[in-house]
Design an enzyme around this catalytic site. Structure first.
Site, short mmCIF file in Angstrom:
data_model
loop_
_atom_site.label_atom_id
_atom_site.label_comp_id
_atom_site.label_asym_id
_atom_site.label_seq_id
_atom_site.Cartn_x
_atom_site.Cartn_y
_atom_site.Cartn_z
N GLU A 234 0.82 -1.21 0.00
CA GLU A 234 0.00 0.00 0.00
C GLU A 234 0.85 1.26 0.00
OE1 GLU A 234 -3.31 1.95 3.05
OE2 GLU A 234 -3.19 -0.22 2.79
N GLU A 260 -6.03 6.55 -0.64
CA GLU A 260 -6.62 7.13 0.56
C GLU A 260 -6.50 8.65 0.61
OE1 GLU A 260 -3.61 6.95 4.22
OE2 GLU A 260 -3.78 5.00 3.23
N HIS A 310 -10.63 3.06 2.62
CA HIS A 310 -9.70 3.46 3.67
C HIS A 310 -10.49 3.94 4.87
CE1 HIS A 310 -7.07 6.49 5.75
NE2 HIS A 310 -6.26 5.43 5.71
#
Length: 389
Positions: A234, A260, A310
Site C-alpha cells: 500500500e 486514501e 480506507h
C-alpha cells in the site's frame, strides 16, 4: 424540508505518552476528528466526517459552504454536491453537462468539507425515508470480511503483534513497512518474515508504506517481500507519483493499493489509465462523500479493479464506510483499526457490529448510529499538529 444550519464539531484525543512512538509521519501526539452536522427545519439532523485540517475545514464550512446551502432542500444531493464543487458556476455546469469546478473546490480542505456535508445529507435522506444509507445506494451485501490494521512492532515482536490480530478472528492483517525501530529494507523484511510466522500461511498479510519510499527502494522491497505472499503493498511511493507507482507495479508480482489521499474520481482515473493500481482505497471523508465514492467504485469496476475503503481515525468515517462497502460490489474487504483511539469506538451510543472477522451492516436509518451527547466535553479540540518529528 430545508437546511437550516451547517456546522463543524472539532474533537481531539491526546495520545498518552506511553503509547506515543515514531513512525514515518513522526511521533503521533494526538488524533483529531471533524464531524459535520447538517440541521433541517423538520428536526432531522445528519452527521458526516471530514478529514484534513480541522480549523481550515471549519472555516470553509462557516464562510463558504453553509451560506450556500442554507435554505436548500437536503434531498437534492447530487445538485448540492455540484453546487459545493462548482460554486458560482453551478448553473452553467448543469446546463452544459460537464464539471465546472470552482477555483477552490477541486481538492484539499474544501473537498474534505464537501465530503463531510455529503455524508450528512445522505444520513438525513436515510432518516427521512427510515432506511439505512446502503439500501438507498443499492445494497449488495449485509456483511464484509474485515482486516486488522496496525503492525508497528519492531523486529521479532511483529510475530506476536500480528498473531494477536489473527487470534481475534481476522483472516487478513496489515502492518506498516516502517516499525518503531525505523526503516531499512533489512528491518522491514525482518518484520514481514516475523509477521508471516505469527499468522501462518492462511491469513492474508498486507504492508503499508504511507507513500514514504522512492521508486527504486519500493521496487527492491516489493521484490524481497514476494516470498512472504504479501496480498498488497500500500502506497509504496508518494500518492502524487502515479507514474512511479505504475513502475513499481510492473516490477513485482505484489499487488499495489493506493487512493486514501485522493480527492474526486479524476486522480483515480489517472491511476487506472496508467495501470498503476490493483486495489483502490478511497477515503469517503477525503474523496468526496458517498456521491463521489460511488462514482469511483463504478469507474474502478470498469477497469476490473477491486476496492477496499480506507477507514482510519474517525467513528463517523467508520460508520459511513460500512455503507460504502455494503453498496459497492467491487469492495471486498474492510479496514478495522487496531490503534487505541476512542474517537473511533467511543463516540456513538451503539457499538459497531464486528464479529468473527466480519463487519456487519447497521439496521437503523441513515448511518444507523447516534452521537453521544458528551463527546465535545470528553474530547475537546486541541490546536496544533498531530505529529512531531
Amino acid at each position: 424540508m430545508k437546511i437550516t444550519a451547517v456546522r463543524a464539531i472539532l474533537l481531539s484525543f491526546p495520545v498518552p505518552k506511553e503509547r506515543q512512538h515514531r513512525n514515518d509521519y513522526g511521533v503521533v501526539v494526538k488524533n483529531d476528528n471533524v464531524i459535520v452536522v447538517v440541521e433541517t427545519d423538520v428536526g432531522i439532523t445528519g452527521i458526516g466526517a471530514a478529514h484534513g485540517g480541522p480549523e481550515a475545514i471549519q472555516a470553509t464550512i462557516d464562510h463558504e459552504i453553509a451560506p450556500a446551502l442554507i435554505g436548500e432542500d437536503p434531498t437534492n444531493i447530487e445538485r448540492l454536491w455540484e453546487k459545493m464543487y462548482s460554486g458560482s458556476r453551478l448553473e452553467p455546469s448543469l446546463h452544459r453537462g460537464y464539471c465546472h469546478p470552482s477555483a477552490r473546490g477541486r481538492s484539499g480542505e474544501r473537498l474534505c468539507a464537501i465530503a463531510g456535508v455529503d455524508i450528512a445529507l445522505w444520513d438525513i435522506w436515510g432518516k427521512f425515508l427510515q432506511q439505512p444509507v446502503y439500501k438507498l445506494l443499492g445494497a449488495c451485501r449485509t456483511s464484509i470480511r474485515a482486516y486488522a490494521s496496525g503492525g508497528w512492532a519492531p523486529g521479532d515482536e511483529a510475530e506476536r503483534e500480528m498473531a494477536g490480530y489473527a487470534a481475534k478472528g481476522f483472516t487478513a492483517v496489515k502492518m506498516r513497512a516502517e516499525g518503531r525501530d525505523g526503516f531499512s529494507i533489512r528491518k522491514s523484511i525482518h518484520r514481514i518474515a516475523a509477521a508471516r510466522r505469527g499468522i501462518g500461511p492462511d491469513v492474508e498479510l498486507m504492508v503499508d508504506a504511507h507513500g514514504s519510499l522512492d521508486v527504486s527502494t519500493a521496487i527492491r522491497l516489493a521484490r524481497r517481500m514476494e516470498e512472504y505472499d504479501v496480498a498488497w503493498f500500500e502506497e509504496p511511493v508518494s500518492p502524487d507519483n502515479h507514474d512511479g507507482l505504475a513502475e513499481v507495479r510492473r516490477a513485482t508480482s505484489v499487488p499495489m493499493a493506493t487512493g486514501e489521499r485522493e480527492s474526486t474520481r479524476f486522480p483515480f482515473l489517472s491511476l487506472l489509465e496508467k495501470r498503476a493500481v490493483d486495489i483502490v482505497q478511497p477515503d469517503i471523508a477525503i474523496a468526496g462523500g458517498f456521491t463521489e465514492v460511488r462514482r469511483i467504485a463504478a469507474l474502478s469496476s470498469a477497469y476490473g479493479v477491486r476496492m477496499a475503503p480506507h477507514v482510519w481515525s474517525a467513528g463517523v468515517l467508520f460508520a459511513a464506510s460500512i455503507h460504502v462497502a455494503m453498496s459497492t460490489p467491487n469492495s471486498f474487504i474492510f479496514e478495522v483499526s487496531q490503534a487505541p483511539n476512542p474517537l473511533i469506538y467511543e463516540i456513538f451510543e451503539e457499538p459497531f457490529d464486528i464479529r468473527d472477522g466480519y463487519v456487519h451492516a447497521p439496521t437503523g436509518p441513515g448511518l444507523g448510529f447516534t452521537l453521544r451527547g458528551d463527546i465535545e466535553e470528553r474530547f475537546p479540540y486541541i490546536p496544533g499538529p498531530n505529529y512531531l518529528y
